[in-house]
Scaffold this active site. Structure first.
Site, PDB file in Angstrom:
ATOM      1  CE  LYS A   1     -56.521  31.722   5.527  1.00  0.00           C
ATOM      2  NZ  LYS A   1     -55.450  32.019   4.583  1.00  0.00           N
TER       3      LYS A   1
ATOM      4  CE1 TYR B   1     -57.705  35.594  -4.325  1.00  0.00           C
ATOM      5  CE2 TYR B   1     -55.457  36.446  -4.377  1.00  0.00           C
ATOM      6  CZ  TYR B   1     -56.354  35.451  -4.048  1.00  0.00           C
ATOM      7  OH  TYR B   1     -55.898  34.302  -3.447  1.00  0.00           O
TER       8      TYR B   1
ATOM      9  CE1 TYR C   1     -54.841  35.310  -0.480  1.00  0.00           C
ATOM     10  CE2 TYR C   1     -52.545  34.708  -0.097  1.00  0.00           C
ATOM     11  CZ  TYR C   1     -53.663  34.721  -0.907  1.00  0.00           C
ATOM     12  OH  TYR C   1     -53.602  34.137  -2.160  1.00  0.00           O
TER      13      TYR C   1
ATOM     14  N   PRO D   1     -62.292  28.434  -2.349  1.00  0.00           N
ATOM     15  CG  PRO D   1     -61.962  28.053  -4.620  1.00  0.00           C
ATOM     16  CD  PRO D   1     -62.985  27.912  -3.541  1.00  0.00           C
TER      17      PRO D   1
ATOM     18  CG  HIS E   1     -46.120  34.983  -4.509  1.00  0.00           C
ATOM     19  ND1 HIS E   1     -47.206  35.000  -5.344  1.00  0.00           N
ATOM     20  CD2 HIS E   1     -45.092  34.502  -5.243  1.00  0.00           C
ATOM     21  CE1 HIS E   1     -46.856  34.542  -6.531  1.00  0.00           C
ATOM     22  NE2 HIS E   1     -45.587  34.227  -6.491  1.00  0.00           N
TER      23      HIS E   1
END
Length: 391
Positions: A297, A201, A385, A293, A72
Site C-alpha cells: 500500500k 504469500y 489489495y 509492506p 497480475h
C-alpha cells in the site's frame, strides 16, 4: 526563487505531483536532497494498484509501464502445505495490479519532468519550511554549496518520515498513531526467473514468506525474521533453504534458485500523522503515514495523496473555492485508515509473532481457511489489495 507549489522530495509522490500540476497548468519546483542516480536506484515498492496504473496512464507516464510492467490478476495464499488463488478480476469487476518497480516509475517521471516540467533540483537539501500558516510559505534549502529560499503559495512535503515538512507542524496540533512489529522482512533480489507467475504469500509455522518479482528474469523474495536482524548474518544458502521450507506444498511445485544480488532487512511498522495539513503546508506519502509492506500500500497511498491535492488545487484555480483544499486531510485520511486496516489484517493473518500460542496458530489457519472457502472473504481481500477509490 518563486513558484506556486514547492515540492520537497523527488520520490514517486513528489514527481507524480509535479507531473499532475504541469498537466493542469500549475507551476512547481521540486527539491530533492539526493542525486539523480540514488533516486533512480533505491529499491522500494513494486506493486501498483489499478488506480495508480490509471493515474500514470492519464498523466502521460504509462507508456513504458504498459510495455514492461507485469499485469497480475491474482495472488496465491499458501498455508498448511495448501495453495489457494485469489482471482482479482472475478471478485472486483475486472480490477488487477501491475508489477512495476518504484525505481522504474521514478525514472519515467524524472525523464518527463526534465523534458517538459518545471525545475527539478537534485542535491538540493530542504532545511526548513517557514511560514506554513501564512499566505506565503517558504522553503529554505541548500544547493550547490549555498543556501537559497523558495517562495511558494503552497508547500507539499513528500520528504518521508524524517523530513523537514512534518517538523514544521507544531507538535501540540498533531496526533501520532503507530505500531511497531517484533519482526522484519529479510528481502533479496536474485537473478533467477520467478518460480510462480503471480505473487505467493505463505503462512508457515517458521514464519511468513513472500515470492515476488521485478521482471521475468529477476525474483524478489522475502522472509520474516526477528526485529533487528542483520541481513549479512544469513548466508545465501540459508536464505534459499528457508524459503524452500516456508513455500512447501503437497504438490510438485519447486522453488528455483539463483545468484542473490542484494539483500536487506526492512522493519515493520504502522504510523499515521494527523492532520496531514497545516495552513498551506500539505503532507503526502511517508511524511504522513507508513504501512507494513504486506498489503503493498505504501506507494499507492502516496499516489492517492498527490492526486487529491492536485485535484483540489485545480478546483481552486477553476472556481476560486478552497473547499477541496480545506478537506484534504480528512479526504486522505479516510483512505489512509482503510489501507492501514487492510495492511494490519494481512500482516496479522500471515506472520507468526514471537511466542505465538497454539490457539493463535489455529486462529490464523481458521482465517485462511475462511478465505479459501468463502467468496465474501475473498472479495474483501481482493478489493483491498487492488486498491481503494481515489477521491
Amino acid at each position: 526563487m518563486r513558484t506556486t507549489v514547492g515540492i520537497i522530495g523527488a520520490g514517486p509522490a513528489g514527481l507524480l505531483l509535479a507531473r499532475l500540476l504541469h498537466n493542469a497548468g500549475i507551476d512547481s519546483v521540486v527539491l530533492e536532497s539526493r542525486d539523480r542516480g540514488y533516486v533512480e536506484q533505491r529499491q522500494r515498492a513494486g506493486i501498483l494498484e489499478q488506480g495508480t496504473v490509471d493515474v500514470l496512464r492519464a498523466a502521460g507516464a504509462g507508456a513504458r509501464m504498459d510495455r514492461e510492467g507485469l499485469r497480475h490478476d491474482g495472488i496465491e495464499l499458501r498455508f498448511a502445505r495448501r495453495r489457494h488463488r485469489i482471482d482479482f478480476p472475478a471478485l472486483t469487476g475486472g480490477r488487477s495490479v501491475t508489477v512495476y518497480a518504484q525505481t522504474e516509475v521514478c525514472k519515467d517521471l524524472i525523464a518527463l519532468q526534465l523534458k517538459e516540467g518545471g525545475p527539478l533540483l537534485f542535491e538540493a537539501e530542504a532545511l526548513a519550511v517557514e511560514g506554513a500558516d501564512t499566505d506565503g510559505p517558504r522553503v529554505r534549502f541548500r544547493h550547490e554549496g549555498r543556501e537559497d529560499v523558495l517562495e511558494c503559495e503552497y508547500v507539499v512535503g513528500c520528504d518521508g518520515s524524517w523530513g523537514v515538512a512534518r517538523k514544521a507542524i507544531p507538535e501540540e496540533l498533531t496526533q501520532v498513531f503507530e505500531r511497531t512489529y517484533p519482526f522484519g522482512w529479510l528481502g533479496i533480489l536474485a537473478d533467477v526467473p520467478p518460480s510462480h507467475d503471480e505473487l505467493v504469500y505463505a503462512r508457515h509455522d517458521r514464519g511468513f514468506a513472500l515470492l515476488s518479482m521485478r521482471s521475468p528474469v529477476v525474483s524478489r523474495l522475502y522472509l520474516q525474521v526477528p526485529e533487528g536482524t542483520d541481513a549479512d548474518s544469513w548466508s545465501d544458502r540459508e536464505i534459499w533453504d528457508e524459503l524452500e521450507r516456508r513455500f512447501e506444498t503437497d504438490d510438485d511445485w519447486r522453488l528455483a534458485r539463483g545468484p542473490i544480488t542484494a539483500k536487506s532487512v526492512t522493519p515493520m511498522r504502522s504510523h499515521v500523522h494527523e492532520p496531514m495539513r497545516h495552513g498551506r503546508l500539505f503532507l503526502a506519502g511517508d511524511a504522513a503515514h507508513i504501512v507494513p509492506p504486506t498489503g503493498a500500500k505504501g506507494l499507492n497511498l502516496a499516489v492517492g495523496d498527490v492526486v487529491t491535492f492536485a485535484r483540489a488545487l485545480a478546483h481552486r484555480a477553476e472556481t476560486g473555492s478552497d473547499a477541496l483544499l480545506d478537506a484534504y486531510s480528512q479526504t486522505c485520511l479516510r483512505r489512509v485508515w482503510q489501507a492501514e486496516r487492510f495492511s494490519y489484517e494481512m500482516t496479522t493473518l500471515l506472520h507468526r509473532p514471537p511466542g505465538a500460542t497454539p490457539f493463535e496458530d489455529r486462529i490464523q489457519l481458521a482465517r485462511l481457511d475462511r478465505l479459501a472457502s468463502a467468496r465474501a472473504a475473498e472479495q474483501d481481500l481482493a478489493e483491498g489489495y487492488t486498491g481503494f477509490a481515489l477521491e
